[in-house]
Structures are given as C-alpha cells and as structure tokens.
Design an enzyme around this catalytic site. Structure first.
Site, short mmCIF file in Angstrom:
data_model
loop_
_atom_site.label_atom_id
_atom_site.label_comp_id
_atom_site.label_asym_id
_atom_site.label_seq_id
_atom_site.Cartn_x
_atom_site.Cartn_y
_atom_site.Cartn_z
N GLY A 231 0.79 -1.23 0.00
CA GLY A 231 0.00 0.00 0.00
C GLY A 231 0.82 1.27 0.00
N GLY A 276 3.96 -3.22 -3.80
CA GLY A 276 3.92 -3.38 -5.25
C GLY A 276 4.20 -2.04 -5.91
N ARG A 277 3.24 -1.14 -5.75
CA ARG A 277 3.32 0.17 -6.42
C ARG A 277 4.63 0.89 -6.12
NH1 ARG A 277 -1.19 2.97 -7.78
NH2 ARG A 277 -2.32 1.74 -6.25
N ARG A 313 -6.05 2.53 -15.45
CA ARG A 313 -6.27 3.19 -14.16
C ARG A 313 -7.15 4.44 -14.23
NH1 ARG A 313 -2.82 5.09 -11.13
NH2 ARG A 313 -3.65 4.17 -9.23
N TYR A 317 -10.40 3.91 -11.94
CA TYR A 317 -10.36 4.57 -10.63
C TYR A 317 -10.36 6.10 -10.74
CZ TYR A 317 -7.99 0.04 -9.96
OH TYR A 317 -7.63 -1.29 -9.99
N CYS A 345 -13.51 2.46 -28.34
CA CYS A 345 -14.86 2.93 -28.68
C CYS A 345 -15.76 3.06 -27.45
CB CYS A 345 -15.49 1.99 -29.70
SG CYS A 345 -14.64 2.13 -31.26
N GLU A 346 -15.34 3.86 -26.49
CA GLU A 346 -16.19 4.18 -25.34
C GLU A 346 -15.91 5.62 -24.92
OE1 GLU A 346 -16.73 1.53 -22.08
OE2 GLU A 346 -16.15 -0.24 -23.24
N TYR A 374 0.56 -1.42 -12.10
CA TYR A 374 -0.81 -1.62 -12.58
C TYR A 374 -1.04 -0.92 -13.92
CZ TYR A 374 -0.90 -2.86 -7.68
OH TYR A 374 -0.60 -3.43 -6.46
N1 LLP Z 1 -0.56 -7.40 -0.99
C1 LLP Z 1 -1.82 -7.73 -1.32
C2 LLP Z 1 -2.46 -8.87 -0.66
C3 LLP Z 1 -2.50 -6.97 -2.29
O1 LLP Z 1 -3.76 -7.29 -2.61
C4 LLP Z 1 -1.85 -5.89 -2.91
C5 LLP Z 1 -2.54 -5.10 -3.94
C6 LLP Z 1 -0.53 -5.59 -2.54
C7 LLP Z 1 0.08 -6.38 -1.58
C8 LLP Z 1 0.26 -4.50 -3.17
O2 LLP Z 1 -0.30 -3.24 -2.95
P1 LLP Z 1 0.50 -1.92 -3.40
O3 LLP Z 1 1.74 -1.85 -2.56
O4 LLP Z 1 0.81 -2.04 -4.83
O5 LLP Z 1 -0.43 -0.80 -3.11
N2 LLP Z 1 -4.98 -1.72 -9.53
C9 LLP Z 1 -4.99 -0.77 -8.44
C10 LLP Z 1 -4.26 -1.30 -7.22
C11 LLP Z 1 -4.78 -2.65 -6.76
C12 LLP Z 1 -4.01 -3.24 -5.62
C13 LLP Z 1 -4.43 -4.64 -5.36
N3 LLP Z 1 -3.74 -5.29 -4.31
C14 LLP Z 1 -4.42 0.54 -8.93
O6 LLP Z 1 -4.06 0.62 -10.10
O7 LLP Z 1 -4.35 1.51 -8.18
#
Ligand code: LLP
Length: 421
Positions: A231, A276-277, A313, A317, A345-346, A374
């Site tokens: 997160g 992740g991000r 995205r 969102y 086409c949207e 993402y």
């Molecule tokens: N761990 C779990 C169990 C997760 O479900 C996620 C993300 C992460 C770690 C990594 O989260 P991060 O550090 O990337 O925030 N597609 C969306 C984000 C979806 C995140 C889903 N789960 C976007 O583009 O903002």
C-alpha cells in the site's frame, strides 16, 4: 510560451541515450519504458526501510509481472508475493525459490492451493472455508491466515481491502471457527497477514492497522511470520509538487512498533511487507502518439493511441497521471486546456480531462508518468488491440526490448483449429 513539457523526465535523464521520438520510432507506439536505475533505487529504499533484522520485503508481483523487471528485483534481494499460478511461473522463471515466495490468494480451487504449497513456503488463505479447502489438499501442513483489521486505506473505494465493505480477510468474530478448522485438519498456523489497501501517503492508518495485527498476533502463540501487506504510496501529482512518502519517518515509526513488540513478547520470527506500487510505479513512463486533435464544442480533444486497454487506471479509478509532451521543432505553441483521450470505442476512454498542456499537434509524443504499477499489468486486448511492448533503459543508458508487442497472430492463436470458409 511552452513548446514541450518534459522537465521531470529530463531531470532524471529518464530515457538515457535515447529520445522518446527514437524509442517510439524503433519499438512502435504505445510503449512502456522502464528505467533500471530508478527501479533499483526504489528496491534499495525498501530494503533499508527498517533496521529490524527480520523484515522481509516481498514485492507484490501483481503490480508488474514483467520477467526482466522481476529478475532485477530479485537481484536487489527482494522476495515476492504471488497470487496466481501465472505469477508463480514468472517468479520461478526469474529465479525466486519457495522460500522467497509468499502466496496470498483468495477464493481459489483446491488444486491451486496444492500447487501453491509445492511452490511456496508461505501460503495464506483468507476465509475459514479456504482453510477447509487447504486442509483437504494438505492436511497437517503449514498455513498462514489473512485477517481483517477493520481499518482500511487506499486511493479509491475499489482498492480499500480491509474494513467493513470488502471481501478480504477473516474478521475477529470468525477466529474461533478458524481455530476449529485448523484443528480439524491438524494445520499449523505459521503466520498472520493483512493488506489494508493500496496507496497511502499518510502512514497513520497503516501503522494503526500494524499495531492491531501485532496485538492480534499475541492471540496466536507459535506463529513466526507477521505480514503487514503493501500500500506504500507514490506521488502522482509531480508537476504540482506533491511530495514522496517520507520513508525515513515511516521507517522510524514502524521500527518502534516492531522493536516494542519483540521486547514485549520475545517474538523471534519475521516481519513482512508487500509493496507493489512503491517498487515499480515511478520507474516507468508510457509513451504514445497524438493522431488527431479537434474541438467538440468547448472541449479540445487530443486523440492518442493510449486507450484504456493500454492504461486502465484513469478509466477504472479516475486515477490521475501527470502527462508530458515531447515534440520536435521550435514552433511557438501556447499552453491550453485539453482533454487527452485514447482510441477505444467508449466515451469513458479518457486518459486525462481538462489538462493544461502545450497545444498538442498530430505527431507529438505524449508521456504518461508513473506508469510502472498496474499499467501494463492491467492492459488488455479490448477492441482486439495489441498490448504494448516494454523497453528497459539499462543502467548505462542503453535501451533494449524486454517484452514484445502482441501480434494479430497472438489474437488468433488461442482458438482451436478453425477451418477457412
Ligand atoms: N498485498 C496484497 C495482498 C494486495 O492485494 C496488494 C494489492 C498488494 C500487496 C500491493 O499493494 P501496493 O503496494 O501495490 O499498493 N490496480 C490498483 C491497485 C490494486 C491493488 C491490489 N492489491 C491501482 O491501479 O491503483
């Protein structure tokens, strides 16, 4: 007067020895570009976040599963979290082994849990019902459980993954049922994990949820893994001066929690985070081309090849990504408010609404900042368009293809033999 807008990428020497024009000419458009130095720097910031000797950083593969990037991430010493057999396959190809992979899934088949147990040392499930499925395929095995701390965080309701309005995690009311299911299948609970949501810039909810998880861990003596999830946010409004997450401050506060917990309980196990991000968002700029400009009533539309099949995205969102504009020539073009759209086409296919940018013209190149998380991972073949190629700017500034663009043959290849008419 504004001819181009590229000060952010220029300040980082983002494109190395190439220009955006050369890259799109050589590899086509649209095109995801990744900068190796930035990726490595983010990995290192995560590795040095905490002074706790038992903190494991598990990169969350869902943010970007490109094999070459995974290899770099592994070289930097990160572990990984996976949540599908596809992610497992990529991680293993990139050199991650069972002990480096944490499998955090939800609502999956027994066969998938059995595969996860073969390929990862830490498998987490997030309901009593899935504990039962796990028990059936791996009785007597080791398992982790995802819990729901009741505190969520995130940039959009759709990515807040704890609290009341979410499918995720086992809530405290279910802990007795969880214990019973564990007993029934002689499962050993080795860890607890949670993930409160994606993209926080204010660490407060994350730390509050972390403190909750540590208190909850005391209810389950014998566990050796405590996983706080991902997160960690990155600033998407760079041209407006948005500041990055203060990792030093976060690290200090986080460490205080961890060391107090170790001192209080004598815990000798590991802690895990799953960013992740933070790892990959900022190492990528997505390049596309302007193919049309027009005024529809009061709105000036800039038509590009960056549809929501390429970057989903903004459509899903309402996410904001800073844009840059690269162009040849010295012709004077003033800034103006424009709406940048794609070729799907949207009507919702809007990359950026009402942005002040130098007046765009056909042939210009648009750069979408912070596209690494993402971005390609959520691209699709909608409208039967081809997912873009990916190019790495290596540490020495040279560039190379790290994933080819889809081909029309790829689109046709999934069908069983289909005779000609
Ligand atoms: N761990 C779990 C169990 C997760 O479900 C996620 C993300 C992460 C770690 C990594 O989260 P991060 O550090 O990337 O925030 N597609 C969306 C984000 C979806 C995140 C889903 N789960 C976007 O583009 O903002």
């Amino acid at each position: 007067m504004m001819l181009s807008r590229n000060t952010y990428s220029a300040s980082l020497d983002f494109f190395g020895q190439s220009t955006p024009e050369e890259l799109t000419e050589n590899f086509g458009s649209p095109l995801y570009i990744y900068n190796e130095n930035i990726l490595r720097a983010r990995c290192r910031a995560l590795k040095t976040l905490s002074t706790d000797p038992g903190l494991k950083v598990c990169y969350s593969t869902k943010a970007n599963g490109n094999l070459h990037l995974l290899r770099i991430i592994r070289e930097e010493g990160l572990s990984a979290d996976a949540m599908s057999p596809g992610e497992l396959a990529l991680l293993r190809r990139a050199g991650f082994s069972n002990k480096d992979i944490c499998y955090v899934c939800n609502n999956v088949a027994g066969e998938e849990l059995a595969q996860a147990c073969r390929e990862s040392d830490h498998v987490s499930v997030d309901s009593v019902s899935q504990i039962e499925s796990f028990g059936q395929v791996n009785p007597g095995g080791e398992i982790m459980a995802r819990v729901n701390p009741g505190i969520g965080a995130g940039h959009h309701d759709k990515v807040v993954t704890a609290g009341k309005n979410t499918k995720f995690g086992i809530v405290p009311d279910d802990f007795d049922n969880m214990r019973e299911a564990l007993r029934k299948y002689r499962l050993k609970l080795i860890g607890l994990n949670q993930h409160v949501g994606s993209l926080f810039m204010d660490p407060e909810p994350y730390l509050e949820a972390a403190a909750w998880l540590l208190r909850t861990a005391e209810l389950f003596p014998g566990i050796r893994l405590i996983d706080f999830g991902g997160g960690f946010g990155t600033p998407y409004h760079k041209y407006a001066g948005e500041k990055a997450l203060d990792m030093k401050k976060f690290g200090t506060e986080f460490d205080a929690l961890l060391s107090a917990f170790r001192a209080r309980t004598g815990y000798g196990g590991s802690f895990i985070i799953e960013p992740g991000r933070y790892t990959v968002a900022e190492c990528s700029v997505l390049l596309g081309r302007v193919h049309a400009v027009k005024n529809n009533g009061p709105v000036r539309y800039v038509g590009t090849d960056i549809g929501f099949n390429v970057l989903a995205r903004p459509m899903i969102y309402d996410a904001f990504h800073d844009l840059e504009l690269y162009r040849r020539g010295t012709e004077d073009r003033p800034p103006m408010v424009q709406t940048v759209v794609g070729n799907i086409c949207e009507t919702g296919d809007v990359l950026a609404a009402g942005r002040e940018l130098p007046e765009a013209a056909v042939g210009d190149i648009v750069g979408v900042l912070d596209a690494g998380a993402y971005g390609h991972a959520m691209s699709s073949n909608y409208n039967q368009r081809l997912r873009p190629a990916e190019v790495l700017i290596a540490a020495d500034g040279s560039c190379r293809l790290i994933r080819r663009r889809d081909t029309v043959e790829d689109l046709l290849a999934v069908y069983p033999e289909f005779g000609a008419f």
